[in-house]
Design an enzyme around this catalytic site. Structure first.
Site, PDB file in Angstrom:
ATOM      1  CE1 TYR A 141      15.813 -14.499  11.450  1.00  0.00           C
ATOM      2  CE2 TYR A 141      13.943 -13.401  12.047  1.00  0.00           C
ATOM      3  CZ  TYR A 141      14.338 -14.535  11.538  1.00  0.00           C
ATOM      4  OH  TYR A 141      13.690 -15.545  11.210  1.00  0.00           O
ATOM      5  CE  LYS A 211      24.386 -25.679   2.965  1.00  0.00           C
ATOM      6  NZ  LYS A 211      23.793 -27.015   2.539  1.00  0.00           N
ATOM      7  CG  ASP A 244      21.327 -28.951   3.588  1.00  0.00           C
ATOM      8  OD1 ASP A 244      21.840 -29.026   4.747  1.00  0.00           O
ATOM      9  OD2 ASP A 244      21.636 -28.994   2.401  1.00  0.00           O
ATOM     10  CG  ASP A 268      11.639 -18.278  12.669  1.00  0.00           C
ATOM     11  OD1 ASP A 268      11.074 -18.617  13.306  1.00  0.00           O
ATOM     12  OD2 ASP A 268      11.556 -17.340  11.811  1.00  0.00           O
TER      13      ASP A 268
HETATM   14 MG    MG Z   1       8.388 -18.292  12.934  1.00  0.00          MG
END
Ligand code: MG
Ligand code: NAI
Length: 373
Positions: A141, A211, A244, A268
């Protein structure tokens, strides 16, 4: 004089309705506060060319906390089409006010508790009580993105050894680059916040989500920082997990998890998953927290199709108000509020449509908050 100054930012659509409901609850708790209404959202974009006017930014510099409803956002072209005629063609570009708010005030923690209140028919499993710490200012982001890719970047890629140099030989519009930028500082801040929370509230475990086996540079740094920070909290058990795998394990064994901490995007993803396990958007509450300011909000948007009907679930926003009370140190009021929410859910007499009922938030009462604009 009131003890607190609280910025009140209803925004658009159902944001306005759920904030009225939360305000009614805060009034009942007799919190000593001045609520300062602030302009934010679509209306201000259309009229003034800025959905987050400078006067709102100035107001936020002088408050103890803020409560935010929701805003309507649209893609850049659609947004330009709705600008007032005098502002069209002036080069104004729509940017999400909530993303700007988080970055401008360095609200580096996104705190998202997900608790299954007994009696909620939407619970996935009884006893879920997860708390997510999502980094809130950087990662994917960071906003550093390119399409088409500028020449200097293509050249830099071409200088790399194969196979990486291959990207640099593509035509600039045939690929796009979004930079995942993670700093040691922000990683430390979010991991430390998660461990501090675990210590303060006697939580049993912190799970660090990443990850790092594939995204080695950025997630590798995040994990390295997590290890260092965890060393300072020997009494707290911690583990790390791949993004994952954790989605699968959270669904399979949600009761085995407690506090989760993650870089922005993974945070998120898991917070939506966890919110759904405790009832969905009507229950997802969130705190954007920095050193000086904290802004509390439901995680849902402005749901235009329900706007003006007073039928959506206000619990997410009421729980966000509870988080604000905790942040202000008003722990007794926070506890009373949460007990009230738990009682209403448990009784099952009053329910909004998402919970299978047909009650309206207008039934909560009338008076001051409902007369607000
Ligand atoms: Mg969201
Ligand atoms: P949304 O979250 O506004 O609503 C999606 C659906 O979820 C609704 O139609 C409704 O069925 C349900 N829902 C949402 N809140 C609920 C509640 N409190 N109780 C019961 N059901 C609820 O997401 P959508 O429709 O994708 O976006 C609508 C607008 O909101 C867009 O302009 C979007 O950009 C914006 N948005 C703003 C956010 C914010 O202000 N933080 C976050 C997400 C979307």
């Amino acid at each position: 004089m009131a003890k607190y100054k609280i910025a009140w930012l209803p925004g658009d659509g159902i944001g306005i309705e759920v904030l009225k409901a939360a305000r009614l609850v805060l009034n009942k708790l007799e919190l000593s506060a001045d609520y300062l209404h602030a302009d934010i959202g679509w209306e201000f974009w259309c009229r003034e060319g800025d959905p987050f006017p400078q006067r709102t930014i100035d107001l936020l510099k002088n408050v103890d906390a803020a409560v935010f409803g929701a805003i309507t956002s649209k893609p850049i072209k659609a947004a330009e089409a709705e600008l007032a005629p005098a502002l069209k063609g002036t080069g104004l570009i729509y940017r999400s006010p909530i993303v700007r708010l988080r970055q401008l005030f360095d609200l580096y923690i996104c705190l998202r508790p997900c608790k299954a209140y007994p009696g909620n028919p939407l619970n996935y499993k009884a006893g879920i009580n997860l708390v997510i710490f999502r980094e809130n200012t950087e990662d994917l982001y960071s906003g550093v993105e390119f399409h088409p890719v500028p020449q200097q970047l293509s050249e830099a890629l071409r200088r790399l050894s194969p196979p990486f140099s291959g990207f640099g030989h593509l035509r600039s519009d045939q690929y796009a680059v979004s930079c995942k930028i993670n700093t040691r500082k922000a990683s430390q801040q979010i991991v430390r916040a998660a461990f501090e929370f675990a210590r303060k509230y006697g939580r049993r475990k912190v799970t660090v989500v990443h990850k790092a086996n594939v995204v080695r540079a950025t997630d590798g740094l995040f994990l390295e920082v997590a290890r260092e920070v965890a060393g300072g909290y020997p009494e707290i058990t911690w583990e790390d997990a791949n993004i994952d795998a954790i989605t699968m394990w959270l669904l399979k064994n949600p009761l085995s998890y407690d506090v989760l901490v993650a870089p922005n995007l993974y945070g998120d993803i898991i917070s939506d998953l966890c919110a759904q396990m405790v009832g969905g958007l009507g229950f997802g509450c969130s705190g954007n927290i920095g050193d000086r300011l904290a802004v509390f909000e439901p995680t849902h948007g402005s749901a235009p199709k329900y706007a003006g009907q007073y039928k959506v679930n206000p619990i997410a926003t009421i729980l966000a108000a509870k988080m604000m009370l905790e942040w202000l140190g008003e722990t007794q009021k926070a506890q009373r509020l949460e007990e009230g929410v738990a009682e209403v859910i448990g009784e099952g007499k009053v329910r909004t449509y998402d919970m299978g009922g047909s009650n309206s938030t207008l039934e909560l009462g009338s008076g001051a908050p409902y007369d607000l604009h």
